[in-house]
Design a protein around this motif. Structure first.
Motif, PDB file in Angstrom:
ATOM      1  N   MET A 198       2.594  -4.353   3.734  1.00  0.00           N
ATOM      2  CA  MET A 198       1.867  -4.294   2.465  1.00  0.00           C
ATOM      3  C   MET A 198       2.720  -3.653   1.371  1.00  0.00           C
ATOM      4  O   MET A 198       2.600  -3.998   0.194  1.00  0.00           O
ATOM      5  CB  MET A 198       0.562  -3.520   2.642  1.00  0.00           C
ATOM      6  CG  MET A 198      -0.458  -4.216   3.536  1.00  0.00           C
ATOM      7  SD  MET A 198      -0.983  -5.822   2.871  1.00  0.00           S
ATOM      8  CE  MET A 198      -1.832  -5.315   1.386  1.00  0.00           C
ATOM      9  N   MET A 199       3.580  -2.722   1.760  1.00  0.00           N
ATOM     10  CA  MET A 199       4.467  -2.080   0.790  1.00  0.00           C
ATOM     11  C   MET A 199       5.416  -3.112   0.178  1.00  0.00           C
ATOM     12  O   MET A 199       5.640  -3.124  -1.037  1.00  0.00           O
ATOM     13  CB  MET A 199       5.269  -0.971   1.483  1.00  0.00           C
ATOM     14  CG  MET A 199       6.299  -0.285   0.607  1.00  0.00           C
ATOM     15  SD  MET A 199       7.199   1.011   1.504  1.00  0.00           S
ATOM     16  CE  MET A 199       8.130   0.007   2.677  1.00  0.00           C
ATOM     17  N   VAL A 200       5.951  -3.997   1.014  1.00  0.00           N
ATOM     18  CA  VAL A 200       6.874  -5.020   0.535  1.00  0.00           C
ATOM     19  C   VAL A 200       6.123  -6.095  -0.241  1.00  0.00           C
ATOM     20  O   VAL A 200       6.580  -6.575  -1.288  1.00  0.00           O
ATOM     21  CB  VAL A 200       7.643  -5.649   1.718  1.00  0.00           C
ATOM     22  CG1 VAL A 200       8.509  -6.805   1.247  1.00  0.00           C
ATOM     23  CG2 VAL A 200       8.487  -4.594   2.418  1.00  0.00           C
ATOM     24  N   ARG A 201       4.950  -6.453   0.259  1.00  0.00           N
ATOM     25  CA  ARG A 201       4.164  -7.513  -0.381  1.00  0.00           C
ATOM     26  C   ARG A 201       3.590  -7.067  -1.713  1.00  0.00           C
ATOM     27  O   ARG A 201       3.498  -7.839  -2.662  1.00  0.00           O
ATOM     28  CB  ARG A 201       3.040  -7.934   0.570  1.00  0.00           C
ATOM     29  CG  ARG A 201       2.152  -9.033   0.011  1.00  0.00           C
ATOM     30  CD  ARG A 201       0.981  -9.288   0.930  1.00  0.00           C
ATOM     31  NE  ARG A 201       0.034 -10.207   0.350  1.00  0.00           N
ATOM     32  CZ  ARG A 201      -1.141 -10.493   0.894  1.00  0.00           C
ATOM     33  NH1 ARG A 201      -1.497  -9.927   2.033  1.00  0.00           N
ATOM     34  NH2 ARG A 201      -1.958 -11.340   0.306  1.00  0.00           N
ATOM     35  N   GLY A 202       3.190  -5.795  -1.785  1.00  0.00           N
ATOM     36  CA  GLY A 202       2.574  -5.272  -3.001  1.00  0.00           C
ATOM     37  C   GLY A 202       1.067  -5.253  -2.902  1.00  0.00           C
ATOM     38  O   GLY A 202       0.466  -6.123  -2.262  1.00  0.00           O
ATOM     39  N   CYS A 203       0.439  -4.242  -3.498  1.00  0.00           N
ATOM     40  CA  CYS A 203      -1.026  -4.120  -3.467  1.00  0.00           C
ATOM     41  C   CYS A 203      -1.471  -3.241  -4.629  1.00  0.00           C
ATOM     42  O   CYS A 203      -0.655  -2.613  -5.303  1.00  0.00           O
ATOM     43  CB  CYS A 203      -1.494  -3.535  -2.131  1.00  0.00           C
ATOM     44  SG  CYS A 203      -0.784  -1.923  -1.730  1.00  0.00           S
ATOM     45  N   SER A 204      -2.783  -3.162  -4.829  1.00  0.00           N
ATOM     46  CA  SER A 204      -3.334  -2.348  -5.910  1.00  0.00           C
ATOM     47  C   SER A 204      -3.205  -0.865  -5.575  1.00  0.00           C
ATOM     48  O   SER A 204      -2.970  -0.487  -4.427  1.00  0.00           O
ATOM     49  CB  SER A 204      -4.806  -2.700  -6.135  1.00  0.00           C
ATOM     50  OG  SER A 204      -5.576  -2.322  -5.001  1.00  0.00           O
ATOM     51  N   ILE A 205      -3.378  -0.025  -6.601  1.00  0.00           N
ATOM     52  CA  ILE A 205      -3.264   1.425  -6.400  1.00  0.00           C
ATOM     53  C   ILE A 205      -4.333   1.919  -5.434  1.00  0.00           C
ATOM     54  O   ILE A 205      -4.059   2.743  -4.549  1.00  0.00           O
ATOM     55  CB  ILE A 205      -3.380   2.156  -7.753  1.00  0.00           C
ATOM     56  CG1 ILE A 205      -2.185   1.783  -8.645  1.00  0.00           C
ATOM     57  CG2 ILE A 205      -3.440   3.668  -7.548  1.00  0.00           C
ATOM     58  CD1 ILE A 205      -2.239   2.380 -10.038  1.00  0.00           C
ATOM     59  N   LEU A 206      -5.578   1.429  -5.573  1.00  0.00           N
ATOM     60  CA  LEU A 206      -6.661   1.849  -4.684  1.00  0.00           C
ATOM     61  C   LEU A 206      -6.358   1.473  -3.240  1.00  0.00           C
ATOM     62  O   LEU A 206      -6.523   2.292  -2.324  1.00  0.00           O
ATOM     63  CB  LEU A 206      -7.983   1.214  -5.135  1.00  0.00           C
ATOM     64  CG  LEU A 206      -9.216   1.551  -4.273  1.00  0.00           C
ATOM     65  CD1 LEU A 206      -9.464   3.057  -4.269  1.00  0.00           C
ATOM     66  CD2 LEU A 206     -10.446   0.804  -4.773  1.00  0.00           C
ATOM     67  N   THR A 207      -5.895   0.245  -3.035  1.00  0.00           N
ATOM     68  CA  THR A 207      -5.536  -0.193  -1.680  1.00  0.00           C
ATOM     69  C   THR A 207      -4.408   0.654  -1.127  1.00  0.00           C
ATOM     70  O   THR A 207      -4.421   1.028   0.062  1.00  0.00           O
ATOM     71  CB  THR A 207      -5.121  -1.679  -1.694  1.00  0.00           C
ATOM     72  OG1 THR A 207      -6.187  -2.458  -2.233  1.00  0.00           O
ATOM     73  CG2 THR A 207      -4.800  -2.170  -0.292  1.00  0.00           C
ATOM     74  N   ALA A 208      -3.420   0.981  -1.970  1.00  0.00           N
ATOM     75  CA  ALA A 208      -2.291   1.799  -1.530  1.00  0.00           C
ATOM     76  C   ALA A 208      -2.753   3.185  -1.087  1.00  0.00           C
ATOM     77  O   ALA A 208      -2.282   3.710  -0.074  1.00  0.00           O
ATOM     78  CB  ALA A 208      -1.258   1.916  -2.648  1.00  0.00           C
ATOM     79  N   LEU A 209      -3.696   3.781  -1.825  1.00  0.00           N
ATOM     80  CA  LEU A 209      -4.211   5.110  -1.460  1.00  0.00           C
ATOM     81  C   LEU A 209      -4.944   5.064  -0.127  1.00  0.00           C
ATOM     82  O   LEU A 209      -4.793   5.964   0.714  1.00  0.00           O
ATOM     83  CB  LEU A 209      -5.134   5.627  -2.564  1.00  0.00           C
ATOM     84  CG  LEU A 209      -4.461   5.982  -3.899  1.00  0.00           C
ATOM     85  CD1 LEU A 209      -5.508   6.344  -4.944  1.00  0.00           C
ATOM     86  CD2 LEU A 209      -3.482   7.137  -3.706  1.00  0.00           C
ATOM     87  N   ILE A 210      -5.741   4.014   0.082  1.00  0.00           N
ATOM     88  CA  ILE A 210      -6.463   3.861   1.348  1.00  0.00           C
ATOM     89  C   ILE A 210      -5.474   3.673   2.505  1.00  0.00           C
ATOM     90  O   ILE A 210      -5.616   4.273   3.579  1.00  0.00           O
ATOM     91  CB  ILE A 210      -7.435   2.671   1.279  1.00  0.00           C
ATOM     92  CG1 ILE A 210      -8.539   2.956   0.250  1.00  0.00           C
ATOM     93  CG2 ILE A 210      -8.055   2.380   2.647  1.00  0.00           C
ATOM     94  CD1 ILE A 210      -9.439   1.768  -0.046  1.00  0.00           C
ATOM     95  N   LEU A 211      -4.462   2.842   2.267  1.00  0.00           N
ATOM     96  CA  LEU A 211      -3.444   2.606   3.297  1.00  0.00           C
ATOM     97  C   LEU A 211      -2.690   3.886   3.640  1.00  0.00           C
ATOM     98  O   LEU A 211      -2.395   4.146   4.812  1.00  0.00           O
ATOM     99  CB  LEU A 211      -2.462   1.534   2.832  1.00  0.00           C
ATOM    100  CG  LEU A 211      -2.978   0.090   2.802  1.00  0.00           C
ATOM    101  CD1 LEU A 211      -1.946  -0.823   2.154  1.00  0.00           C
ATOM    102  CD2 LEU A 211      -3.311  -0.401   4.206  1.00  0.00           C
TER     103      LEU A 211
END
Length: 702
Positions: A218-231
């Motif tokens: 997901m880090m390489v693919r990219g995601c929203s800030i909220l998703t990143a915090l949950i991850l």
């Protein structure tokens, strides 16, 4: 009586837990040395951006206080378990729980006070080293002298003892709840290794690893800030789950009774490791997180410190640079201001031209990976969106060579129908072979690309935004002047006073307020509750005269006026305000992790003495026993270290490669991570050697 007992016990603890005392001394020294940067008059006089460093260090100090408090809490609880029988004896002879709690608090505060005194003494030396390094970043000489600020001492002592009081409050509650029987049994609680549902539990290890790999994806693919915090929250949980499953994985391997398990004392080592990981799985997870933060902090600090000089050279290659939206501006007023402060050794007033074309703009908008805006509307029309000028930007070859000469460059030549593309080094990597087939038409001629040059050339809006098309002078004579610019080499250093006066003259010439004038007018309107004036001021304010700024993203220097000595110093200060706190975090975190590892093993060495005595009685020689000790400690130190390296390496290498991609900095992610790893490994080996020597001495005592 209790004071004497507390003093005696504190002295004994300092001897038994010397590694802990040394670490707390180092923590106090670093707190004092880094805090001194916040209150240093020298630094405040050096740079107008000194507040940035203070804010960053204050922010980092909050997290460091939490980690140091955790370390103190862990060590206080650990010593409590190791001395639980002693405390039970105190209760048996009539000491009250409240008195016992107060006794233990005094002991720890005595240890902390001793470490603080030693730390401030060591911190004065470390302060001189840090100040020397700090000044060297700005190419300044630092005259060695001790700076002892009362506020710095107060902040250091306050943060330090806040850690102790915060951590020891929990142990006070433990004493209240504990009975004599529980204190007697406390030391043995970590000895139990229940083997239950291990085949099921070992899958936690594989699930945790799978989740960590998913986070990388997901880090390489990219995601929203909220998703990143949950991850990231799940990422932390996964690290703890990984150690919960690792012990079960090792136990299952032991239970298989493979033939290789009985070779070279492996079963002894695996059982020891399984027991430690099981009873310390939460601690192991915390140590891994600390080491991950330390490695990443060191990596990112190296990346920014390595690139800052390159960023300054790219943005401010001349002593003075000015932009004017007026194509025929002669900069007479600004030149007069410069001459009142410095001798002008060389100067150039020149124009940037346009011919109504957007060929190069479109190419850059489609190919440059750092563009943030969409550069075409639904009808296919080009949209500059602040990153590029509306039209392609051109420069005369004579002006280009004059500017190159001011930077010590050799002149270049062009045929009548050729052009040079002057751009940024990082952008050249985005070009395909089609760049040489691009033939913009200007001055009635179709031009062919002679070469791409990536010399530092101030291309964040002054000498074009990301690029300039350099053409023979006669072609520009047939084009429209777009805007004008001025560069100068001056004698001596440019000063803040020179920059302020230039800024005032430059902005007033176009009927614009300076920032200080705007702030004063806005404050007056706010006090008068004049909303209309506030809105008018907001609408009229222009931060910059330029139309475009380019696509730099990591370290960005954008302005219509530069005085290199002043602006470079401010930029270095801002970058240093990031790198120093990152180094601070990296050092504190690695010291905290290694202290727990070292003290755990050294304290358990007396318990292991019996086990190694049994091995000797079974016929194992002293050298073989020492070898087993080395392997046991290596495994114990290796588990959190290997996990931290595996986890942080992917993040560091990916982030480092992205950093190089967006900045064209030298090296790569692996390069920066490798240096950080080597520095951390050096500290790691020192702690390991000290632990091994102490452990072997304790085990071999008769």
């Amino acid at each position: 009586m209790l004071n004497k007992l507390a003093f005696r016990n504190a002295k004994r603890s300092m001897r038994d837990y010397a590694v802990y005392l040394i670490t707390m001394t180092a923590v106090a020294a670093m707190m004092f040395a880094f805090n001194s940067l916040i209150f240093s008059e020298d630094i405040r006089n050096m740079c107008s951006e000194a507040m940035v460093l203070g804010i960053m260090l204050g922010f980092v100090t909050f997290f460091i206080v939490l980690i140091v408090a955790w370390l103190i809490n862990y060590m206080a609880g650990f010593m409590l378990r190791k001395r639980s029988r002693e405390f039970a004896l105190y209760l048996l002879i009539g000491l009250k729980k409240k008195e016992l709690s107060r006794l233990y608090l005094k002991e720890n505060l005595l240890i902390g006070t001793a470490a603080l005194i030693f730390g401030i003494a060591a911190g004065t030396l470390l302060q001189q080293i840090i100040m020397t390094v700090f000044y060297s970043v700005f190419s300044e000489d630092y005259p060695l002298h001790i700076q002892m600020s009362g506020w710095c001492l107060l902040m250091t002592a306050g943060c330090y003892f806040a850690c102790y009081l915060f951590a020891l409050m929990r142990n006070k509650r433990v004493f209240k709840k504990m009975s004599i029987a529980e204190l007697i049994q406390m030391e043995k609680k970590n000895e139990d290794l229940k083997v239950k549902h291990e085949k099921v539990r070992q899958w936690l290890f594989f699930l945790a690893v799978a989740y960590i790999l998913y986070v990388y994806y997901m880090m390489v693919r990219g995601c929203s800030i909220l998703t990143a915090l949950i991850l990231m929250a799940g990422f932390v949980v996964a690290i703890y789950a990984m150690f919960a499953g690792l012990s079960a994985f090792i136990v299952c391997r032991v239970q298989k009774k493979n033939r290789g398990m009985y070779r070279r004392n492996r079963i002894f080592l695996y059982r020891q490791l399984a027991s430690k990981v099981r009873t310390m799985r939460f601690t192991m997870g915390t140590l891994t997180l600390l080491l991950v933060c330390s490695l990443l902090g060191g990596t990112f600090s190296l990346m920014f410190s390595q690139y800052q000089s390159q960023a300054i050279d790219n943005s401010v290659p001349f002593d003075v640079i000015l932009y004017s939206p007026e194509p025929e501006d002669d900069f007479a007023e600004e030149i007069s201001v410069i001459r009142s402060h410095n001798e002008i050794l060389g100067q150039r007033v020149y124009r940037i031209y346009e011919d109504g074309s957007q060929v190069m703009n479109r190419y850059f908008g489609e190919h440059v990976t750092t563009t943030m805006a969409k550069h075409e509307d639904e009808d296919g029309n080009f949209l500059p969106a602040g990153e590029y000028y509306t039209y392609d930007t051109y420069m005369k070859l004579s002006d280009y060579n004059a500017l190159r000469a001011m930077n010590g460059g050799e002149p270049v030549t062009l045929e009548a129908d050729e052009y040079i593309l002057q751009t940024k080094k990082r952008i050249e990597r985005d070009f395909g072979g089609d760049i040489y087939r691009l033939q913009p038409e200007a001055g009635g001629k179709k031009l062919s690309l002679a070469e791409v040059r990536t010399d530092p050339f101030s291309q964040n809006g002054i000498n074009g935004a990301d690029y300039l098309i350099v053409v023979p002078d006669e072609i520009c004579d047939e084009m429209n002047a777009y805007y004008s610019a001025y560069v100068a080499d001056i004698s001596g250093r440019g000063t803040q006073q020179l920059r302020d006066e230039l800024n005032d003259v430059h902005r007033h010439k176009y009927g614009l307020m300076t920032e200080s004038e705007y702030e004063a007018a806005y404050e007056a309107a706010s006090e008068a509750e004049d909303t209309e004036t506030e809105e008018a001021l907001d609408a009229a304010w222009q931060d910059s005269l330029m139309e475009a700024y380019g696509t730099d993203q990591m370290i960005v220097m954008v302005a219509d006026l530069f005085v290199r000595d002043v602006d470079a110093s401010d930029m270095k200060f801002v970058v240093t305000s990031v790198t120093f706190p990152l180094e601070y975090i990296a050092l504190i975190f690695v010291f905290a992790a290694l202290t727990v590892l070292a003290v755990q093993q050294l304290s358990d060495s007396s318990k292991y003495r019996f086990r190694y005595e049994v091995l000797r009685k079974l016929g194992m020689r002293k050298k073989e026993v020492d070898r087993v000790i080395f392997r046991q400690l290596s495994l114990y130190y290796l588990v959190p270290a290997a996990a931290a390296v595996a986890i942080s390496s992917v993040i560091a290498v990916y982030a480092g490669n992205q950093f190089v991609r967006y900045t064209a900095a030298e090296g790569g992610g692996l390069y920066y991570f490798g240096i950080s790893l080597l520095l951390t490994a050096g500290i790691y080996l020192i702690y390991f050697a000290a632990t091994y020597i102490g452990f072997r001495r304790n085990v071999n005592e008769e």
